[in-house]
Motif scaffolding. Structure first.
Motif, mmCIF file in Angstrom:
data_model
loop_
_atom_site.group_PDB
_atom_site.id
_atom_site.type_symbol
_atom_site.label_atom_id
_atom_site.label_comp_id
_atom_site.label_asym_id
_atom_site.label_seq_id
_atom_site.Cartn_x
_atom_site.Cartn_y
_atom_site.Cartn_z
ATOM 1 N N ASN A 38 7.852 0.849 6.181
ATOM 2 C CA ASN A 38 8.533 1.896 6.552
ATOM 3 C C ASN A 38 8.257 2.491 7.966
ATOM 4 O O ASN A 38 7.205 2.142 8.480
ATOM 5 N N HIS A 39 9.228 3.452 8.365
ATOM 6 C CA HIS A 39 9.073 3.973 9.762
ATOM 7 C C HIS A 39 7.889 4.778 10.083
ATOM 8 O O HIS A 39 7.309 5.537 9.020
ATOM 9 N N GLY A 40 6.979 4.279 10.991
ATOM 10 C CA GLY A 40 5.670 4.768 11.350
ATOM 11 C C GLY A 40 4.490 4.037 10.893
ATOM 12 O O GLY A 40 3.322 4.114 11.672
ATOM 13 N N TYR A 41 4.821 2.883 10.226
ATOM 14 C CA TYR A 41 3.746 1.937 9.694
ATOM 15 C C TYR A 41 4.052 0.598 10.344
ATOM 16 O O TYR A 41 5.095 0.220 10.615
ATOM 17 N N GLN A 42 2.916 -0.183 10.530
ATOM 18 C CA GLN A 42 3.329 -1.710 10.834
ATOM 19 C C GLN A 42 2.109 -2.518 10.468
ATOM 20 O O GLN A 42 1.041 -1.881 10.094
ATOM 21 N N GLY A 43 2.168 -3.749 10.808
ATOM 22 C CA GLY A 43 1.247 -4.685 10.382
ATOM 23 C C GLY A 43 1.221 -5.418 8.874
ATOM 24 O O GLY A 43 2.318 -4.875 8.265
ATOM 25 N N GLU A 44 0.511 -6.582 8.634
ATOM 26 C CA GLU A 44 0.771 -7.225 7.517
ATOM 27 C C GLU A 44 0.684 -6.517 6.194
ATOM 28 O O GLU A 44 1.393 -6.786 5.232
ATOM 29 N N PHE A 45 -0.210 -5.412 6.425
ATOM 30 C CA PHE A 45 -0.477 -4.596 5.042
ATOM 31 C C PHE A 45 0.220 -3.123 5.046
ATOM 32 O O PHE A 45 -0.069 -2.376 4.476
ATOM 33 N N CYS A 46 0.880 -3.057 6.290
ATOM 34 C CA CYS A 46 1.419 -1.443 6.456
ATOM 35 C C CYS A 46 0.514 -0.461 6.578
ATOM 36 O O CYS A 46 0.590 0.425 5.770
ATOM 37 N N HIS A 73 0.816 -1.190 0.027
ATOM 38 C CA HIS A 73 -0.029 -0.087 0.120
ATOM 39 C C HIS A 73 0.939 1.324 0.029
ATOM 40 O O HIS A 73 0.526 2.347 0.529
ATOM 41 N N GLY A 74 2.008 1.058 -0.537
ATOM 42 C CA GLY A 74 2.910 2.116 -0.551
ATOM 43 C C GLY A 74 3.869 2.683 0.597
ATOM 44 O O GLY A 74 4.462 3.794 0.820
ATOM 45 N N ASN A 75 3.610 1.850 1.659
ATOM 46 C CA ASN A 75 4.132 2.251 3.011
ATOM 47 C C ASN A 75 5.028 1.155 3.415
ATOM 48 O O ASN A 75 5.458 0.988 4.592
ATOM 49 N N GLY A 76 5.672 0.508 2.439
ATOM 50 C CA GLY A 76 6.819 -0.479 2.693
ATOM 51 C C GLY A 76 7.460 -1.223 1.355
ATOM 52 O O GLY A 76 7.044 -0.794 0.298
ATOM 53 N N LEU A 77 8.305 -1.856 1.722
ATOM 54 C CA LEU A 77 8.958 -2.785 0.532
ATOM 55 C C LEU A 77 8.371 -4.281 0.693
ATOM 56 O O LEU A 77 8.351 -4.808 1.644
ATOM 57 N N CYS A 78 8.261 -4.637 -0.407
ATOM 58 C CA CYS A 78 7.770 -6.150 -0.777
ATOM 59 C C CYS A 78 8.665 -7.050 -0.796
ATOM 60 O O CYS A 78 9.740 -6.781 -1.970
ATOM 61 N N ASP A 79 9.268 -8.157 0.162
ATOM 62 C CA ASP A 79 10.257 -8.815 0.110
ATOM 63 C C ASP A 79 10.378 -9.603 -1.468
ATOM 64 O O ASP A 79 9.427 -10.287 -1.709
ATOM 65 N N GLY A 80 11.690 -9.539 -2.100
ATOM 66 C CA GLY A 80 11.607 -10.102 -3.320
ATOM 67 C C GLY A 80 10.979 -9.445 -4.689
ATOM 68 O O GLY A 80 11.110 -9.983 -5.738
ATOM 69 N N GLU A 81 10.524 -8.117 -4.278
ATOM 70 C CA GLU A 81 9.847 -7.695 -5.573
ATOM 71 C C GLU A 81 10.675 -7.592 -6.895
ATOM 72 O O GLU A 81 11.927 -7.031 -6.603
ATOM 73 N N GLY A 82 10.111 -7.783 -7.903
ATOM 74 C CA GLY A 82 10.813 -7.927 -9.277
ATOM 75 C C GLY A 82 11.645 -8.881 -9.353
ATOM 76 O O GLY A 82 12.292 -9.086 -10.410
ATOM 77 N N THR A 83 11.807 -10.116 -8.368
ATOM 78 C CA THR A 83 12.826 -11.096 -8.525
ATOM 79 C C THR A 83 11.777 -12.649 -8.602
ATOM 80 O O THR A 83 10.577 -12.347 -8.218
ATOM 81 N N ARG A 84 12.398 -13.713 -8.775
ATOM 82 C CA ARG A 84 11.902 -14.791 -8.760
ATOM 83 C C ARG A 84 11.815 -15.588 -7.337
ATOM 84 O O ARG A 84 11.522 -16.395 -7.001
ATOM 85 N N GLY A 85 12.530 -14.852 -6.428
ATOM 86 C CA GLY A 85 12.671 -14.999 -5.217
ATOM 87 C C GLY A 85 11.853 -14.376 -3.974
ATOM 88 O O GLY A 85 10.843 -13.589 -4.260
ATOM 89 N N GLY A 86 12.390 -14.338 -2.964
ATOM 90 C CA GLY A 86 11.449 -13.653 -1.699
ATOM 91 C C GLY A 86 10.157 -14.365 -1.105
ATOM 92 O O GLY A 86 9.868 -15.114 -1.837
ATOM 93 N N GLY A 142 7.572 -12.065 -0.562
ATOM 94 C CA GLY A 142 6.211 -11.208 -0.661
ATOM 95 C C GLY A 142 5.848 -10.431 0.462
ATOM 96 O O GLY A 142 4.868 -9.482 0.452
ATOM 97 N N LYS A 143 6.225 -10.643 1.683
ATOM 98 C CA LYS A 143 5.932 -10.160 2.878
ATOM 99 C C LYS A 143 6.383 -8.720 2.702
ATOM 100 O O LYS A 143 7.405 -8.099 2.363
ATOM 101 N N CYS A 144 5.719 -7.770 3.460
ATOM 102 C CA CYS A 144 6.131 -6.293 3.648
ATOM 103 C C CYS A 144 6.969 -6.024 4.723
ATOM 104 O O CYS A 144 6.973 -6.573 6.009
ATOM 105 N N SER A 145 7.947 -5.205 4.381
ATOM 106 C CA SER A 145 8.986 -4.567 5.243
ATOM 107 C C SER A 145 8.526 -3.130 5.423
ATOM 108 O O SER A 145 8.777 -2.358 4.758
#
Length: 360
Positions: A175-183, A155-168, A170-173
């Motif tokens: 950004n500061h200030g946000y939390q939860g599975e969906f950020c 939702h524009g508030n984090g980084l998707c693990d493995g985005e753009g690759t065949r790995g990862g 897909g979980k969100c990391s």
């Protein structure tokens, strides 16, 4: 009571080791997939740089016009392709050179047959042909959409693990200030300024709030440590320096800060103080006196009864004290001031000693 025999114990150990090996292989596999995409992306970028670098070059022969008329144009020639391919990797990059060597025919195919229809080399080569990368906003072997969708991963508030690759994963990391599975949720100290099912804007609370619903100190749900709620239900600073007894040591003064305090050393002329400087003393230290509200040095040497009373001794004033020193021409010997020997007399004494030695 159940017991485990030797063979059973060995079997359990082997099973545990096998699970660890598989786990490490899985982790390494995901890492290799991400690394392969990174390498391919770098190759694509270097190819584009090489393409730009060779834009205005030619065959370099004696008759370029004849060569292009009879053979082919340098712009679309195999010679230009080889010059670009040779510069794709650093000589020390094993993974890059291996990838280029394994898929060299794909570069030729794209160069001569696909370039016009598929101008994006990264997309054609890395994503669609050798399939080591995924489109933006997707991840994994099947290029699934990241959490939050491929258009706005996390939702524009984090980084998707493995985005753009065949790995990862897909979980969100987030950004500061946000939390939860969906950020979409805010961490303590932040509040949702805007929030719906697909968008969240977390803004920082007032510095006095631990949790809040708005931006002011009246919007706090809970005050931070060092703050307290007043009659208007607003979080205000606690002045720790007004507490009795003081939170600081006797030779320190208290300095209040928002949400906290600090202890600072008193001036050396003070015995206790309320602030910085010799004019903030509660009492003067030994060797100092109060002069119109400021602690100043006492000149012990100017007192009616001088402190240095031995013969040939003088008083030297120091900050907060004094020293007794021998007068000029005298030196201390056995806690007494005796006259300093004169050089001439010392030489005569040495000569007399020498004569006496010869007579003996």
């Amino acid at each position: 009571m159940l017991s485990t025999t030797g063979p059973e114990l060995r079997s359990l150990r082997m099973l545990f080791i096998l699970i660890l090996v598989l786990l490490f292989q899985l982790i390494d596999g995901k890492r290799d997939l991400i690394s392969a995409c990174t390498t391919c992306k770098q190759i694509s970028e270097n190819f584009n740089k090489g393409f730009d670098r060779t834009m205005k070059q030619n065959f370099g022969g004696g008759n370029t016009a004849w060569e292009e008329r009879k053979l082919s144009k340098y712009e679309t020639s195999e010679i230009r392709l080889m010059e670009i391919v040779e510069g794709l990797c650093e000589s020390s990059s094993f993974e890059c050179n291996r990838m280029v060597e394994e898929h060299e025919e794909h570069f030729e195919t794209w160069w001569f047959k696909r370039k016009t229809k598929h101008p994006d080399l990264h997309k054609w080569f890395c994503i669609e042909t050798i399939k080591v990368c995924c489109p933006k906003g997707t991840f994994g072997p099947d290029c699934n959409a990241c959490v939050g969708g491929s258009e706005r991963p996390c939702h524009g508030n984090g980084l998707c693990d493995g985005e753009g690759t065949r790995g990862g994963s897909g979980k969100c990391s987030c950004n500061h200030g946000y939390q939860g599975e969906f950020c979409l949720d805010c961490i303590d100290g932040y509040f949702n300024e805007i929030r719906n099912d697909t968008f969240s804007l977390c803004s920082e609370c007032h510095s006095s709030c631990k949790t809040c619903t708005g931006a002011t100190n009246q919007d706090c749900d809970e005050c931070k440590e060092g703050w307290e709620e007043d009659d208007q239900e607003a979080c205000v600073d606690v002045n720790e320096c007004l507490k009795d007894p003081s939170p600081c040591k006797e030779d320190q003064y208290c300095l209040n800060k928002e949400g906290s305090y600090s202890c600072k050393a008193c001036d050396t002329v003070c015995s206790g103080c309320t602030g910085v400087g010799p004019d903030k003393c509660q009492a003067c230290a030994s060797g100092y006196q109060d002069t119109e509200g400021t602690c100043t040095d006492i000149d012990e040497c100017s007192q009616p009864e001088p402190p240095c009373t031995k013969e040939n001794q003088e008083c030297a004033n120091t900050n907060g004290s004094y020293m007794c020193i021998c007068s000029s021409g005298f030196e201390e010997h056995d806690d007494e001031c005796v006259q300093t020997p004169q050089p001439e007399k010392a030489e005569e004494s040495e000569a007399s000693d020498s004569d006496l030695h010869r007579e003996l």
